[in-house]
Design an enzyme around this catalytic site. Structure first.
Site, PDB file in Angstrom:
ATOM      1  N   HIS A  99     -19.353   6.431 -11.930  1.00 41.20           N
ATOM      2  CA  HIS A  99     -18.858   5.347 -10.689  1.00 41.20           C
ATOM      3  C   HIS A  99     -18.280   6.611  -9.827  1.00 41.20           C
ATOM      4  O   HIS A  99     -17.833   7.626 -10.324  1.00 41.20           O
ATOM      5  CB  HIS A  99     -17.732   4.539 -11.284  1.00 41.20           C
ATOM      6  CG  HIS A  99     -18.317   3.493 -12.163  1.00 41.20           C
ATOM      7  ND1 HIS A  99     -18.831   2.297 -11.675  1.00 41.20           N
ATOM      8  CD2 HIS A  99     -18.223   3.344 -13.389  1.00 41.20           C
ATOM      9  CE1 HIS A  99     -19.157   1.528 -12.663  1.00 41.20           C
ATOM     10  NE2 HIS A  99     -18.861   1.991 -13.984  1.00 41.20           N
ATOM     11  N   LYS A 150     -16.470  -5.213 -13.386  1.00 44.61           N
ATOM     12  CA  LYS A 150     -17.368  -5.086 -12.263  1.00 44.61           C
ATOM     13  C   LYS A 150     -18.313  -6.046 -12.032  1.00 44.61           C
ATOM     14  O   LYS A 150     -19.132  -5.864 -11.117  1.00 44.61           O
ATOM     15  CB  LYS A 150     -17.700  -3.750 -12.244  1.00 44.61           C
ATOM     16  CG  LYS A 150     -16.765  -2.742 -12.238  1.00 44.61           C
ATOM     17  CD  LYS A 150     -17.118  -1.125 -12.321  1.00 44.61           C
ATOM     18  CE  LYS A 150     -16.029  -0.184 -12.247  1.00 44.61           C
ATOM     19  NZ  LYS A 150     -15.137  -0.153 -13.523  1.00 44.61           N
ATOM     20  N   CYS A 207     -44.868   8.165 -30.437  1.00 42.54           N
ATOM     21  CA  CYS A 207     -44.508   7.072 -29.675  1.00 42.54           C
ATOM     22  C   CYS A 207     -45.511   6.954 -28.320  1.00 42.54           C
ATOM     23  O   CYS A 207     -45.533   7.782 -27.732  1.00 42.54           O
ATOM     24  CB  CYS A 207     -42.976   6.909 -29.474  1.00 42.54           C
ATOM     25  SG  CYS A 207     -42.651   5.609 -28.413  1.00 42.54           S
TER      26      CYS A 207
END
Length: 503
Positions: free
Chosen positions: A53, A253, A417
Site C-alpha cells: 500500500h 479497505k 506443471c
C-alpha cells in the site's frame, strides 16, 4: 533433545517474523525462527491481497502510518536483492457517488500528512482512460502511484531464507507450549524440547495474544477476520491495470480487483469477524463468494465468472484489549510493537493486520532498534550476504535463456506443471534450497506448480514422486501441508521392493 541457546527467538515465521530475522542476521546475534507449522508463511501471510500500500489510509502519527510508508519505500530494492517478484502498478480508490468524493479528499490529506508521494485525485475521464473496463458510473479516484503488488508467500520465503543463509536457525514443526521468565532471559518450552533465549519477539499472528499471555506480558485478544477471495485464470490478466479499491468501510479497505504478480486477477476480500478461537472456519462459502463478486461488479461490471479457477479464505489478525475475564473489549487502533513494560526482553509484534505486509521491512528495522535499546548488541557485522539467488523461473525466461538453462541442468527440459510451465529443475531446487520445501503446498508456494487452471489435478502425482525421491521418504509419507495431511494412504498394487519407499 538438547537445550538450545540463542540471543533472540522469534516466534512465528510470517512476513513480519521473517523480516525481523533477516534484519537481525545483519548483527552478531544468534537467531532462532520458531514455527509451529511445516513451513514459513502458513498463516495470514499466505492468503492476503499481496498489495504494498502507498500509505494514505493509516491515521497520521500511528506506527501503521510510519511503517507503511517506510516499508513501501524499502520493497523495490529488497525485491531485487532477494529475487522475488515486485510490480509497481499504482492503486486507485474509486468512488461511485458524490459522498465518496469527500472521503477521497480526506484520504488525500491523510496521505500527504503521512508523507506519501505523488498522490492525486483523478476525474472520471482520466480514470476510464487508465482503466477501460471500469464501470461507467465511476466518478473519481485517489491515485497512488507508489502502490505495488508482490507474492506474499514468495516474499516471506525470500526474507526467511536470506536469514537462514546468514546464520539464523529455522525450527519447523515446533509449537510453543509455555514460556518462563528467567534471570538470563526466557526458557521456551516446545514440543521439540526447550529453547533458551535472551530476548523473545512474538510475531505469532493469530496466536500472538496467547503467546503474550504465556510470557506474562501484555494481555490482548486477537480476533480473526476471515476474508474470502476468488482468482481468475491468467488469460484475463489485463482485465485491470492497477489495484482497484472501492472507498473503504469500517471493516477494511473493501472489495478490490487487482492483478497478481503471476498474471491472474484477484477479487476480494470479504470481511467476516470470528471469535478468538484459532480453530474457526477458514474455508469459503457460496454466500461470501456471491457477495464479493456482486460488490466487485460495481468496479468491473463484466467479470468472467466462468473463468474462476480457485477460491480461498485468509485470516487477518485484529487486536482487542482484554477485559477482566480475558474477553475482547475494545479494538486496538495500531500495531502492537513494543517491549513489554513489565516483562523486560519480551517484544510483541501483534495485531499486524493490513498494512502489515507493506510495513514488514520497516517493522523489522523498528523492532531491531528496540532490541538495541534493550541491550542487544546490534552492531553491524561483516560478511552479511545481501543477495539471495532464488530459483530461475522457466516460464518467465526468453528462448535463449531457456536453452541455456536446459544445457546447464537437463531437468529444466522436464515440464511437470503444464498449466504454469514449471519444470522438474525448479521443484528440485525448491526442495534443496537453504530453506527447502517439505510438502506439496511448500512446492506450490515456491514454484507455482499446481496454481494453474487445473489446480494441481495433473501435476500433484509427479510432485509427490519428486518429494519422495529427493527427501528419501516413502510416497505415503509425503503430505500436502505437513502434519497428518498425507497425500497417499498405501500402494494400490504390490511391487518387488514391497516397502512403498522412494524409487
Amino acid at each position: 533433545m538438547a537445550e538450545r541457546v540463542y540471543d533472540v527467538a522469534i516466534i512465528g515465521v510470517g512476513i513480519t517474523g521473517a523480516c525481523v530475522a533477516r534484519e537481525l542476521t545483519k548483527t552478531r546475534a544468534k537467531v532462532a525462527l520458531i514455527e509451529k507449522e511445516n513451513d514459513v508463511s502458513c498463516g495470514s501471510s499466505k492468503a492476503n491481497s499481496g498489495i504494498i500500500h502507498g500509505g494514505y489510509d493509516p491515521v497520521p502519527g500511528t506506527l501503521m502510518a510510519r511503517l507503511n510508508v517506510r516499508g513501501s519505500e524499502l520493497y523495490p530494492e529488497l525485491a531485487e536483492k532477494l529475487h522475488f517478484d515486485y510490480k509497481r502498478t499504482g492503486s486507485l480508490v474509486i468512488t461511485f457517488d458524490k459522498k465518496g468524493k469527500e472521503l477521497l479528499a480526506a484520504l488525500l490529506e491523510r496521505g500527504r500528512k503521512n508523507g506519501v508521494k505523488e498522490l492525486r485525485i483523478v476525474d472520471s475521464g482520466e480514470l476510464h482512460e487508465m482503466e477501460p473496463n471500469l464501470g461507467e458510473n465511476a466518478l473519481a479516484a485517489l491515485y497512488s502511484p507508489s502502490a505495488a503488488i508482490v507474492s506474499p508467500y514468495k516474499a516471506t520465503w525470500a526474507f526467511a531464507e536470506s536469514a537462514v543463509i546468514n546464520g539464523a536457525e529455522f525450527l519447523r514443526n515446533t509449537a510453543v507450549h509455555a514460556i518462563e521468565k528467567t534471570d538470563g532471559g526466557f526458557l521456551i518450552h516446545t514440543g521439540r524440547g526447550s529453547i533458551k533465549s535472551r530476548f523473545v519477539v512474538n510475531a505469532a499472528g493469530i496466536a500472538a495474544g496467547t503467546i503474550s499471555e504465556m510470557a506474562g506480558a501484555r494481555k490482548y485478544v486477537i480476533k480473526q477476520r476471515r476474508g474470502e477471495y476468488c482468482l481468475l485464470d491468467n488469460k484475463y490478466g489485463t482485465l485491470v491495470h492497477h489495484v482497484l479499491f472501492q472507498t473503504p468501510t469500517e471493516l477494511g479497505k473493501g472489495v478490490l480487483v487487482t492483478q497478481t504478480v503471476d498474471g491472474n486477477i484477484l477479487i476480494g476480500p470479504s470481511a467476516d469477524d470470528q471469535s478468538q478461537d484459532m480453530n474457526e472456519y477458514k474455508g469459503t462459502t457460496a454466500l461470501s463468494q456471491s457477495e464479493i463478486l456482486e460488490k466487485a461488479s460495481l468496479t468491473i461490471p463484466e467479470i468472467p465468472r466462468g473463468n474462476i479457477i480457485n477460491s480461498f479464505a485468509g485470516i487477518r489478525s485484529i487486536a482487542y484489549t482484554a477485559d477482566s475475564a480475558g474477553n475482547p473489549d475494545k479494538p486496538v487502533d495500531d500495531f502492537i510493537i513494543e517491549e513489554d513494560p513489565e516483562v523486560k526482553g519480551f517484544f510483541n509484534a501483534g495485531g499486524i493486520c493490513s498494512p502489515g505486509l507493506s510495513s514488514a521491512p520497516a517493522s523489522a528495522e523498528y523492532i531491531v532498534g528496540l532490541l538495541g535499546k534493550a541491550g542487544l548488541d546490534v552492531t553491524k557485522r561483516t560478511g552479511f550476504i545481501e543477495e539471495r539467488r532464488g530459483i530461475a523461473a522457466f516460464n518467465q525466461a526468453d528462448v535463449q535463456t531457456k536453452l541455456r538453462l536446459i544445457r546447464e541442468n537437463p531437468l529444466y527440459g522436464q515440464i511437470i506443471c503444464r498449466c504454469e510451465t514449471v519444470t522438474e529443475a525448479e521443484i528440485v531446487q525448491a526442495i534443496h534450497s537453504p530453506l527447502g520445501a517439505r510438502d506439496l503446498d511448500g512446492i506450490k508456494r515456491r514454484t507455482r506448480a499446481g496454481m494453474g487452471r487445473c489446480q494441481s489435478g495433473f501435476c500433484s502425482p509427479r510432485v509427490t514422486e519428486i518429494l519422495s525421491r529427493e527427501l528419501k521418504i516413502p510416497m505415503t509419507s509425503v503430505t500436502k501441508k505437513g502434519g497428518t495431511s498425507y497425500v497417499l494412504a498405501d500402494r494400490t498394487r504390490g511391487f518387488a521392493d514391497g516397502d512403498g519407499g522412494a524409487e
